[in-house]
Design a protein around this motif. Structure first.
Motif, PDB file in Angstrom:
ATOM      1  N   ASN A 160       0.842  -1.187   0.000  1.00 18.40           N
ATOM      2  CA  ASN A 160       0.000   0.000   0.000  1.00 18.40           C
ATOM      3  C   ASN A 160       0.883   1.244   0.000  1.00 18.40           C
ATOM      4  O   ASN A 160       1.921   1.277   0.669  1.00 18.40           O
ATOM      5  CB  ASN A 160      -0.905   0.020   1.231  1.00 18.40           C
ATOM      6  N   ILE A 161       0.483   2.248  -0.764  1.00 18.45           N
ATOM      7  CA  ILE A 161       1.203   3.519  -0.827  1.00 18.45           C
ATOM      8  C   ILE A 161       0.229   4.624  -0.447  1.00 18.45           C
ATOM      9  O   ILE A 161      -0.888   4.677  -0.963  1.00 18.45           O
ATOM     10  CB  ILE A 161       1.775   3.782  -2.233  1.00 18.45           C
ATOM     11  N   SER A 162       0.626   5.503   0.470  1.00 15.32           N
ATOM     12  CA  SER A 162      -0.244   6.588   0.891  1.00 15.32           C
ATOM     13  C   SER A 162       0.522   7.908   0.957  1.00 15.32           C
ATOM     14  O   SER A 162       1.732   7.929   1.183  1.00 15.32           O
ATOM     15  CB  SER A 162      -0.863   6.280   2.260  1.00 15.32           C
ATOM     16  N   LYS A 163      -0.201   8.992   0.737  1.00 16.28           N
ATOM     17  CA  LYS A 163       0.393  10.325   0.824  1.00 16.28           C
ATOM     18  C   LYS A 163      -0.708  11.351   1.008  1.00 16.28           C
ATOM     19  O   LYS A 163      -1.856  11.150   0.586  1.00 16.28           O
ATOM     20  CB  LYS A 163       1.200  10.653  -0.432  1.00 16.28           C
ATOM     21  N   PRO A 164      -0.396  12.504   1.633  1.00 15.27           N
ATOM     22  CA  PRO A 164      -1.378  13.590   1.719  1.00 15.27           C
ATOM     23  C   PRO A 164      -1.465  14.319   0.379  1.00 15.27           C
ATOM     24  O   PRO A 164      -0.461  14.494  -0.313  1.00 15.27           O
ATOM     25  CB  PRO A 164      -0.802  14.489   2.817  1.00 15.27           C
ATOM     26  N   VAL A 165      -2.670  14.701   0.015  1.00 14.57           N
ATOM     27  CA  VAL A 165      -2.888  15.446  -1.230  1.00 14.57           C
ATOM     28  C   VAL A 165      -3.506  16.793  -0.869  1.00 14.57           C
ATOM     29  O   VAL A 165      -4.601  16.853  -0.300  1.00 14.57           O
ATOM     30  CB  VAL A 165      -3.821  14.672  -2.184  1.00 14.57           C
ATOM     31  N   LYS A 166      -2.809  17.873  -1.197  1.00 13.43           N
ATOM     32  CA  LYS A 166      -3.273  19.208  -0.849  1.00 13.43           C
ATOM     33  C   LYS A 166      -4.377  19.638  -1.804  1.00 13.43           C
ATOM     34  O   LYS A 166      -4.205  19.650  -3.022  1.00 13.43           O
ATOM     35  CB  LYS A 166      -2.106  20.190  -0.908  1.00 13.43           C
ATOM     36  N   ILE A 167      -5.541  19.995  -1.248  1.00 18.98           N
ATOM     37  CA  ILE A 167      -6.671  20.459  -2.044  1.00 18.98           C
ATOM     38  C   ILE A 167      -6.714  21.987  -2.058  1.00 18.98           C
ATOM     39  O   ILE A 167      -6.864  22.610  -3.111  1.00 18.98           O
ATOM     40  CB  ILE A 167      -7.992  19.894  -1.503  1.00 18.98           C
ATOM     41  N   THR A 168      -6.591  22.579  -0.887  1.00 13.88           N
ATOM     42  CA  THR A 168      -6.490  24.031  -0.756  1.00 13.88           C
ATOM     43  C   THR A 168      -5.376  24.322   0.241  1.00 13.88           C
ATOM     44  O   THR A 168      -4.761  23.404   0.800  1.00 13.88           O
ATOM     45  CB  THR A 168      -7.815  24.660  -0.269  1.00 13.88           C
ATOM     46  N   SER A 210      -5.682  25.239   3.147  1.00 14.23           N
ATOM     47  CA  SER A 210      -6.060  24.833   4.506  1.00 14.23           C
ATOM     48  C   SER A 210      -6.690  23.437   4.580  1.00 14.23           C
ATOM     49  O   SER A 210      -7.101  23.011   5.649  1.00 14.23           O
ATOM     50  CB  SER A 210      -7.045  25.857   5.094  1.00 14.23           C
ATOM     51  N   TYR A 211      -6.754  22.740   3.452  1.00 12.33           N
ATOM     52  CA  TYR A 211      -7.420  21.435   3.462  1.00 12.33           C
ATOM     53  C   TYR A 211      -6.664  20.426   2.604  1.00 12.33           C
ATOM     54  O   TYR A 211      -6.344  20.696   1.443  1.00 12.33           O
ATOM     55  CB  TYR A 211      -8.854  21.571   2.940  1.00 12.33           C
ATOM     56  N   SER A 212      -6.379  19.269   3.205  1.00  8.33           N
ATOM     57  CA  SER A 212      -5.716  18.169   2.495  1.00  8.33           C
ATOM     58  C   SER A 212      -6.463  16.878   2.785  1.00  8.33           C
ATOM     59  O   SER A 212      -7.136  16.748   3.818  1.00  8.33           O
ATOM     60  CB  SER A 212      -4.255  18.029   2.952  1.00  8.33           C
ATOM     61  N   ILE A 213      -6.354  15.947   1.880  1.00  6.83           N
ATOM     62  CA  ILE A 213      -6.889  14.608   2.102  1.00  6.83           C
ATOM     63  C   ILE A 213      -5.734  13.616   2.082  1.00  6.83           C
ATOM     64  O   ILE A 213      -4.653  13.912   1.553  1.00  6.83           O
ATOM     65  CB  ILE A 213      -7.944  14.222   1.044  1.00  6.83           C
ATOM     66  N   LYS A 214      -5.952  12.447   2.659  1.00  7.72           N
ATOM     67  CA  LYS A 214      -4.941  11.400   2.608  1.00  7.72           C
ATOM     68  C   LYS A 214      -5.383  10.351   1.603  1.00  7.72           C
ATOM     69  O   LYS A 214      -6.471   9.775   1.732  1.00  7.72           O
ATOM     70  CB  LYS A 214      -4.755  10.756   3.990  1.00  7.72           C
ATOM     71  N   ALA A 215      -4.576  10.140   0.581  1.00  9.46           N
ATOM     72  CA  ALA A 215      -4.908   9.178  -0.465  1.00  9.46           C
ATOM     73  C   ALA A 215      -4.041   7.933  -0.310  1.00  9.46           C
ATOM     74  O   ALA A 215      -2.884   8.009   0.105  1.00  9.46           O
ATOM     75  CB  ALA A 215      -4.687   9.795  -1.845  1.00  9.46           C
ATOM     76  N   ASN A 216      -4.613   6.767  -0.614  1.00 11.38           N
ATOM     77  CA  ASN A 216      -3.839   5.540  -0.573  1.00 11.38           C
ATOM     78  C   ASN A 216      -4.278   4.623  -1.709  1.00 11.38           C
ATOM     79  O   ASN A 216      -5.438   4.626  -2.123  1.00 11.38           O
ATOM     80  CB  ASN A 216      -3.977   4.841   0.782  1.00 11.38           C
ATOM     81  N   ALA A 217      -3.331   3.853  -2.197  1.00 14.77           N
ATOM     82  CA  ALA A 217      -3.609   2.908  -3.275  1.00 14.77           C
ATOM     83  C   ALA A 217      -2.644   1.744  -3.145  1.00 14.77           C
ATOM     84  O   ALA A 217      -1.561   1.859  -2.567  1.00 14.77           O
ATOM     85  CB  ALA A 217      -3.460   3.578  -4.640  1.00 14.77           C
ATOM     86  N   GLY A 218      -3.061   0.600  -3.668  1.00 14.76           N
ATOM     87  CA  GLY A 218      -2.196  -0.564  -3.579  1.00 14.76           C
ATOM     88  C   GLY A 218      -2.767  -1.740  -4.326  1.00 14.76           C
ATOM     89  O   GLY A 218      -3.804  -1.649  -4.992  1.00 14.76           O
ATOM     90  N   VAL A 219      -2.087  -2.845  -4.191  1.00 13.70           N
ATOM     91  CA  VAL A 219      -2.526  -4.087  -4.814  1.00 13.70           C
ATOM     92  C   VAL A 219      -2.256  -5.219  -3.836  1.00 13.70           C
ATOM     93  O   VAL A 219      -1.284  -5.179  -3.071  1.00 13.70           O
ATOM     94  CB  VAL A 219      -1.787  -4.322  -6.150  1.00 13.70           C
ATOM     95  N   VAL A 220      -3.151  -6.199  -3.811  1.00 19.39           N
ATOM     96  CA  VAL A 220      -3.009  -7.299  -2.864  1.00 19.39           C
ATOM     97  C   VAL A 220      -3.447  -8.603  -3.517  1.00 19.39           C
ATOM     98  O   VAL A 220      -4.489  -8.657  -4.180  1.00 19.39           O
ATOM     99  CB  VAL A 220      -3.812  -7.028  -1.565  1.00 19.39           C
ATOM    100  N   ALA A 221      -2.641  -9.620  -3.348  1.00 18.68           N
ATOM    101  CA  ALA A 221      -2.982 -10.964  -3.814  1.00 18.68           C
ATOM    102  C   ALA A 221      -3.399 -11.809  -2.631  1.00 18.68           C
ATOM    103  O   ALA A 221      -2.866 -11.652  -1.522  1.00 18.68           O
ATOM    104  CB  ALA A 221      -1.777 -11.608  -4.512  1.00 18.68           C
ATOM    105  N   SER A 222      -4.373 -12.687  -2.848  1.00 18.34           N
ATOM    106  CA  SER A 222      -4.793 -13.631  -1.822  1.00 18.34           C
ATOM    107  C   SER A 222      -4.598 -15.041  -2.357  1.00 18.34           C
ATOM    108  O   SER A 222      -5.475 -15.560  -3.063  1.00 18.34           O
ATOM    109  CB  SER A 222      -6.254 -13.406  -1.431  1.00 18.34           C
ATOM    110  N   PRO A 223      -3.455 -15.673  -2.079  1.00 19.89           N
ATOM    111  CA  PRO A 223      -3.249 -17.052  -2.536  1.00 19.89           C
ATOM    112  C   PRO A 223      -4.346 -17.992  -2.035  1.00 19.89           C
ATOM    113  O   PRO A 223      -4.736 -18.925  -2.742  1.00 19.89           O
ATOM    114  CB  PRO A 223      -1.883 -17.408  -1.944  1.00 19.89           C
ATOM    115  N   LEU A 224      -4.869 -17.735  -0.844  1.00 22.43           N
ATOM    116  CA  LEU A 224      -5.919 -18.582  -0.288  1.00 22.43           C
ATOM    117  C   LEU A 224      -7.187 -18.543  -1.143  1.00 22.43           C
ATOM    118  O   LEU A 224      -7.832 -19.567  -1.368  1.00 22.43           O
ATOM    119  CB  LEU A 224      -6.235 -18.139   1.142  1.00 22.43           C
ATOM    120  N   ASN A 225      -7.523 -17.341  -1.643  1.00 19.88           N
ATOM    121  CA  ASN A 225      -8.744 -17.168  -2.422  1.00 19.88           C
ATOM    122  C   ASN A 225      -8.504 -17.102  -3.929  1.00 19.88           C
ATOM    123  O   ASN A 225      -9.446 -16.898  -4.696  1.00 19.88           O
ATOM    124  CB  ASN A 225      -9.470 -15.903  -1.965  1.00 19.88           C
ATOM    125  N   HIS A 226      -7.224 -17.197  -4.337  1.00 17.52           N
ATOM    126  CA  HIS A 226      -6.861 -17.199  -5.760  1.00 17.52           C
ATOM    127  C   HIS A 226      -7.275 -15.885  -6.431  1.00 17.52           C
ATOM    128  O   HIS A 226      -7.743 -15.878  -7.575  1.00 17.52           O
ATOM    129  CB  HIS A 226      -7.513 -18.386  -6.479  1.00 17.52           C
TER     130      HIS A 226
END
Length: 258
Positions: free
Chosen positions: A221-229, A231-247
């Motif tokens: 997972n990769i996350s970082k704050p994203v400045k909107i204005t 005085s206001y920022s959001i925290k964004a995250n994205a990633g990829v995950v494999a589940s060998p158990l569930n294929h």
């Protein structure tokens, strides 16, 4: 045990509300492309989630709620947790899923649970109680997490509890002071399964395989704050995950609005 746990949760929430003068309330909201939980996308559509809590020293009580924007996935949880000064955290969650999986052809087999009785803690309950511990090793960024479903919707054919358990290790790397990269791996097993099945086996093939122990997740997972204005920022995250158990392989995207 069901009555004891429910009474404990209710009592702690009431006690902390009366202690509000020395504690604080908190609220967060987030958007996700789907809700992925311990090895599978149990909420297959975009969702909005909210968490409201009351914190008093190391003690916290609250609720986490998630709703699919397509009106399919619905979940409301209560929890209580305690974190020591040394960083060890213990938590008990009452998780209640009342989704209408029948609204999606690919998930129809999981059924429509929108008419389930919230106050049913016996046979056929949609609740399950998850007891967990979490700890970050001092002077490192290595975090360890372990949990067991101790009561509720995790049963063998004879009605006994399977005690499905989950163990996860993750490590945080900070890059350029604001970007966090977190690889992780988890495994799942049951302490009392009559057919080697566990709560973590979601897909038809995984259920048919009935492995007593399996790798739930290998992800990043990769996350970082994203400045909107200014005085206001959001925290964004994205990633990829494999589940060998569930294929399965799943891509994840989310933003914390506040």
């Amino acid at each position: 045990m069901k009555k004891i746990i429910f009474t404990l949760l209710t009592g702690l929430m009431t006690t902390l509300i009366f202690a509000q003068d020395s504690g604080k309330f908190d609220l967060t909201a987030s958007l996700h492309n789907q809700w992925y939980w311990r090895g599978y996308a149990v909420g297959p559509d975009p969702i909005i989630a909210a968490q409201a809590s009351f914190k008093y020293k190391g003690l916290e009580v609250g609720t986490w709620n998630g709703y699919g924007l397509a009106g399919q996935w619905k979940d409301v949880d209560l929890y209580v947790s305690y974190t020591t000064k040394g960083g060890l955290s213990i938590a008990l969650w009452d998780i209640y899923n009342y989704s209408d999986y029948a609204a999606s052809p690919s998930y129809a087999g999981y059924g429509n649970h929108t008419q389930s009785n919230y106050f049913n803690y016996g046979t056929g309950t949609r609740h399950f109680f998850d007891l967990s511990v979490a700890y970050t090793i001092p002077s490192t960024s290595l975090s360890l997490f372990a949990s067991t479903i101790i009561e509720g919707r995790d049963r063998n054919a004879d009605g006994s509890q399977r005690y499905s358990s989950y163990v996860k290790a993750s490590y945080d790397f900070t890059i350029n002071e604001d970007v966090s990269v977190t690889p992780y791996i988890s495994t799942g097993f049951a302490l009392n399964s009559d057919n080697d099945g566990t709560f973590w086996q979601w897909t038809d093939k995984a259920v048919a395989d009935s492995k007593s122990v399996g790798i739930n997740e290998i992800g990043i997972n990769i996350s970082k704050p994203v400045k909107i204005t200014d005085s206001y920022s959001i925290k964004a995250n994205a990633g990829v995950v494999a589940s060998p158990l569930n294929h399965t392989m799943t891509g994840l995207l989310g933003v914390t609005l506040f």
